[in-house]
Design an enzyme around this catalytic site. Structure first.
Site, PDB file in Angstrom:
ATOM      1  CG  HIS A 240      13.084  -2.528  -3.986  1.00  0.00           C
ATOM      2  ND1 HIS A 240      13.402  -2.974  -2.723  1.00  0.00           N
ATOM      3  CD2 HIS A 240      11.847  -3.013  -4.268  1.00  0.00           C
ATOM      4  CE1 HIS A 240      12.395  -3.684  -2.251  1.00  0.00           C
ATOM      5  NE2 HIS A 240      11.444  -3.744  -3.167  1.00  0.00           N
TER       6      HIS A 240
ATOM      7  CG  HIS B  11      14.453  -7.153  -4.012  1.00  0.00           C
ATOM      8  ND1 HIS B  11      13.900  -6.122  -4.742  1.00  0.00           N
ATOM      9  CD2 HIS B  11      13.434  -8.001  -3.757  1.00  0.00           C
ATOM     10  CE1 HIS B  11      12.602  -6.364  -4.925  1.00  0.00           C
ATOM     11  NE2 HIS B  11      12.296  -7.492  -4.335  1.00  0.00           N
TER      12      HIS B  11
ATOM     13  CB  CYS C  91      -4.374  -7.528  -2.472  1.00  0.00           C
ATOM     14  SG  CYS C  91      -2.983  -6.403  -2.740  1.00  0.00           S
TER      15      CYS C  91
ATOM     16  CB  CYS D  66      -0.772  -9.196  -1.031  1.00  0.00           C
ATOM     17  SG  CYS D  66      -0.529  -7.737  -0.043  1.00  0.00           S
TER      18      CYS D  66
ATOM     19  CB  CYS E 267      -4.329  -5.088   1.296  1.00  0.00           C
ATOM     20  SG  CYS E 267      -2.614  -4.836   0.870  1.00  0.00           S
TER      21      CYS E 267
ATOM     22  CG  HIS F 146      -0.054  -3.475  -2.021  1.00  0.00           C
ATOM     23  ND1 HIS F 146      -0.107  -4.776  -1.548  1.00  0.00           N
ATOM     24  CD2 HIS F 146       1.139  -3.343  -2.642  1.00  0.00           C
ATOM     25  CE1 HIS F 146       1.019  -5.391  -1.877  1.00  0.00           C
ATOM     26  NE2 HIS F 146       1.781  -4.565  -2.537  1.00  0.00           N
TER      27      HIS F 146
ATOM     28  CE  LYS G 142       5.002   0.559   1.484  1.00  0.00           C
ATOM     29  NZ  LYS G 142       3.669   0.004   1.641  1.00  0.00           N
TER      30      LYS G 142
ATOM     31  CE  LYS H 263       7.286  -0.012 -10.301  1.00  0.00           C
ATOM     32  NZ  LYS H 263       6.313  -0.918 -10.889  1.00  0.00           N
TER      33      LYS H 263
HETATM   34 ZN   LIG Z   1      -1.730  -5.981  -0.883  1.00  0.00          ZN
END
Ligand SMILES: [Zn+2]
Length: 483
Positions: free
Chosen positions: A20, A23, A128, A131, A146, A149, A301, A304
């Site tokens: 995306h 990157h 997670c 992560c 977390c 996420h 943010k 998807k």
């Molecule tokens: Zn996470």
């Protein structure tokens, strides 16, 4: 150590999905730094790569009903393609699934093991997958999720794993960061790492059962029932890509890294885990870490579920790579979350590139052509002396890409004003002798602007340099056609 070498690494992205725009931001930041150091005459190696051993990749492959191998082959190629299309001049693209990388990571494991820092124990923890990290309860939000996420449940894992004695390195790492032996930029990220250490460093699990890893990843040396924790091997891409355990000469030449470029979400792995692994293995430590922020899309943010993920390859296809590089480097702050919207992108394209830079180049070329100007003397590249422009080089050295580009655009505005004031078209009509010096000064300035642009917009810089070389300067089609 070779003082004239500069080894810079781009972070190693997970390749569970296609790249995306975040990157793309990191690629162009790394590339700009690398190009700047090349301009200064240093020998530079820029490493990019793909983290292919994550459980995320295994899950993504299961969802798509393809093999993990097929998934990582396809997605890694997209990342490599993105880097190339963005004009990122990387020297190594190291993939985590290569045999050489596996061997190299086993070597790192063995060194830590030999030093007594790896042991086995039964463990239960909250993992997670987003992560790829075990969290302590106090690090989670009130719903037990977390912070990177939210909305995703953590997995409770209970198994026998290998552990790394992270606790042993608490004092050592704290000292290294406090004394700036490893420089973390910006300062608030250094403080974040220090406050994480202050809470206390517990030993971390660095392996998982074959069952949980779905038999994908780097095998633990001497234990075929376990695979390495993905961050143990992923960080080692920085070493395996330059010959750690496969090409001693190359490794000696380039290691340690002079700079790791990373996103804020993976600070802990780089500022703490990575340093501990290297200390344990008795290997040299990197010099500095630059931590960039994230990109939001239309103020939100990227996700998807929201369906607002921006595909940089599509943008490049539509507008070319250099306008995208320009937007990311000039209009996304290196030290705060920045926003992308197509409207703003097009507005800036027209204002700064089509009008600002593009218009100036077209204008001066046309003036030269109309007044039959013939260049004399050395119209060679001027990049050699650019490091003496402090405002510009300081900005790049401190990763303030936006400030360095502001400096260039001030030069563009100044030259525009100079031309407006001097009115070379009148000088030509009146056969005024000053015409020559006005045009020659303008060309000098344009060549300097091109050289200053080179680390940021390499393709554009090259086009300008070519157009203003040689005795006769001709009009060409616009650098940035108006949208
Ligand atoms: Zn996470």
């Amino acid at each position: 150590m070779n003082k004239n070498k500069f080894y810079i690494t781009n972070a190693i992205p997970y390749v569970n999905a296609k790249p995306h725009i975040g990157h793309a931001l990191e690629f162009v930041e790394s590339d700009t730094i690398a190009r700047f150091h090349r301009q200064m005459g240093e020998e530079v190696l820029l490493l990019c790569g793909a983290d292919e051993n994550a459980i995320k990749n295994v899950q993504a492959a299961e969802q798509e009903k393809i093999t993990v191998r097929q998934l990582v082959d396809r997605n890694s190629r997209l990342f490599e393609e993105l880097a190339k299309k963005l004009n990122v001049d990387f020297d190594v693209f190291q993939r985590g699934s290569s045999e050489q990388h596996h061997k190299s990571s086993q070597k790192l494991w063995e060194l830590c093991y030999k030093n007594g820092d790896i042991y086995k124990k039964q463990y239960t923890g909250l993992y997670c997958i987003g992560c790829e990290l075990f969290y302590e309860r106090h690090e989670l939000n009130e719903k037990g999720e977390c912070l990177e996420h939210p909305g995703k449940k953590l997995e409770e894992v209970s198994e026998e794993n290998y552990f790394f004695k992270l606790s042993k390195y608490k004092k050592g790492i704290e000292k290294i960061l406090k004394s700036n032996k490893i420089r973390i930029v910006p300062e608030n990220r250094k403080n974040e790492a220090l406050s994480f250490i202050k809470v206390g460093l517990k030993d971390i699990s660095i392996s998982r059962s074959n069952k949980r890893a779905k038999n994908w990843g780097v095998s633990v040396p001497g234990d075929t029932s376990q695979k390495m924790y993905v961050w143990f091997d992923a960080l080692n891409i920085y070493q395996s890509g330059i010959g750690f355990d496969s090409d001693e000469k190359m490794y000696k030449k380039w290691w340690p890294a002079n700079l790791h470029v990373i996103g804020k979400g993976i600070l802990r792995f780089h500022a703490i885990y990575w340093i501990a692994f290297l200390l344990s293995a008795k290997l040299s430590l990197p010099e500095s870490i630059f931590v960039h922020e994230y990109i939001t899309v239309n103020g939100q943010k990227m996700s998807k579920t929201l369906g607002n993920v921006i595909d940089p390859l599509e943008l490049i296809h539509e507008y070319g790579s250099n306008p995208l590089r320009y937007y990311l480097l000039r209009h996304i702050s290196p030290f705060a979350d920045g926003d992308f919207s197509k409207d703003k992108f097009e507005e800036i394209y027209n204002a700064d590139l089509a009008n600002g830079l593009g218009n100036l180049i077209a204008r001066v070329a046309k003036l030269c052509e109309n007044s039959n100007y013939v260049q004399m003397g050395s119209e060679s590249r001027v990049s050699g002396h650019l490091i003496s422009i402090e405002e510009y080089s300081d900005a790049i050295s401190q990763f303030r890409f936006n400030d360095a580009l502001s400096f260039v655009w001030k030069k563009i505005a100044a030259l525009d004003k100079f031309i407006n004031d001097e009115k070379p078209w009148d000088l030509f009509k009146n056969e005024d002798k000053r015409l020559k010096s006005v045009l020659s000064h303008s060309i000098d300035q344009i060549q300097e602007i091109a050289a200053l642009l080179e680390p940021f917009l390499p393709e554009t810089a090259e086009k300008i340099e070519k157009q203003f070389q040689g005795p006769e300067i001709k009009s060409q089609k616009p650098l940035f056609p108006r949208l």
